[in-house]
Design an enzyme around this catalytic site. Structure first.
Site, PDB file in Angstrom:
ATOM      1  N   HIS A 202     -12.176   1.942  -4.456  1.00 55.61           N
ATOM      2  CA  HIS A 202     -11.388   1.049  -5.306  1.00 55.61           C
ATOM      3  C   HIS A 202     -12.198  -0.221  -5.583  1.00 55.61           C
ATOM      4  CE1 HIS A 202      -7.323   2.961  -4.587  1.00 55.61           C
ATOM      5  NE2 HIS A 202      -8.015   3.480  -3.583  1.00 55.61           N
TER       6      HIS A 202
ATOM      7  N   ASP B 255      -2.415  -1.448  -3.846  1.00 60.08           N
ATOM      8  CA  ASP B 255      -2.746  -0.085  -4.215  1.00 60.08           C
ATOM      9  C   ASP B 255      -1.428   0.679  -4.241  1.00 60.08           C
ATOM     10  OD1 ASP B 255      -3.571   2.499  -4.497  1.00 60.08           O
ATOM     11  OD2 ASP B 255      -4.700   2.597  -2.619  1.00 60.08           O
TER      12      ASP B 255
ATOM     13  N   TYR C  27       0.872  -1.172   0.000  1.00 56.07           N
ATOM     14  CA  TYR C  27       0.000   0.000   0.000  1.00 56.07           C
ATOM     15  C   TYR C  27       0.911   1.223   0.000  1.00 56.07           C
ATOM     16  CZ  TYR C  27      -3.472   3.411   1.620  1.00 56.07           C
ATOM     17  OH  TYR C  27      -4.289   4.518   1.750  1.00 56.07           O
TER      18      TYR C  27
END
Length: 260
Positions: A251, A148, A105
């Protein structure tokens, strides 16, 4: 034996426990990697009843957090604090077939694309540099990287390349930093290997009144593999419909299947 990997920034695993369960029940990925769990590890809901007894995670209360939920046994192999930020942004685990899955992330970077006035943007660039250096130090093999990454690198990964060139997540300096990290590990972008042409998005802002009609998306969520297993990957897809679920994350999940 084929297995399917999915990655999803869930934007609070406790708030969206039901959506995670729905994805598991309807799509049944063998491995589900979550980001922005916003939960201490001991407060992450159990999904064992849905067939996911194996969990490797790093958590923080209210912020960040990454988790790998799996039908298959997992052995934790790493959890890096890149750029010494003290954030729960990475965890890695090995499957019984010897494949290592890295779940990242990357920091979002704030709103201003200038590290001199925005500390968060500097942290983002430093994090990517640390990723690059880590891959240089030990080039990965038989590995999958998901997460992500908070950067949409290609012109067709955003709704308007021209209008987003100065917007955090698509600026040239971010794209270059991501490319350096990717090149250092020899990583292959599996999503674009399978879907080489056309607009692809995995994120739509909450600010849009009608996200679907406006369709001002960005491909911030990625699924990569090392060259030694990249050719075993197929069936990449992005579950756009998940953005329209009740109380969704901004998302949506990204999938790929590997024949290994």
């Amino acid at each position: 034996m084929p297995f399917t990997v999915a990655t999803w920034n869930i934007n609070s695993v406790r708030l969206r426990e039901g959506l995670v369960g729905h994805l598991m029940s309807t799509e049944a990925p063998d491995v589900l990697c979550l980001q922005e769990c916003k939960s201490p590890v001991d407060k992450i809901p159990s999904f064992e009843a849905l067939g996911y007894p194996h969990v490797v995670a790093r958590g923080q209360k209210g912020y960040n957090g990454v988790a790998i939920l799996s039908r298959l046994p997992l052995q934790e192999v790493a959890a890096h604090d890149h750029a010494a930020l003290g954030h729960a942004r990475h965890v890695a685990a090995r499957l019984p077939n010897g494949v290592t899955i890295h779940n990242y992330y990357v920091p979002a970077g704030g709103d201003v694309a200038d590290r001199e006035v925005n500390e968060k943007f500097g942290q983002k660039l430093d994090y990517l540099t640390a990723m690059r250096d880590d891959f240089h130090a030990g080039r990965p093999e038989r590995s999958i990287l998901v997460g992500d990454l908070n950067i949409a690198p290609r012109e067709d990964d955003v709704w308007s390349h021209k209008q987003l060139l100065k917007v955090v997540s698509h600026t040239p300096i971010e794209v270059e930093h991501l490319a350096q990290a990717q090149d250092a590990g020899g990583w292959v972008d599996i999503t674009r290997q399978d879907i080489p042409e056309g607009q692809l998005y995995s994120w739509w802002s909450y600010r849009a009144r009608d996200w679907d009609a406006a369709d001002k998306g960005r491909r911030l969520d990625h699924l990569w593999a090392t060259p030694d297993i990249a050719n075993a990957a197929h069936s990449s897809r992005i579950l756009r419909d998940a953005r329209g679920w009740e109380k969704p994350s901004d998302h949506v999940p990204v999938f790929a299947t590997f024949d290994l």
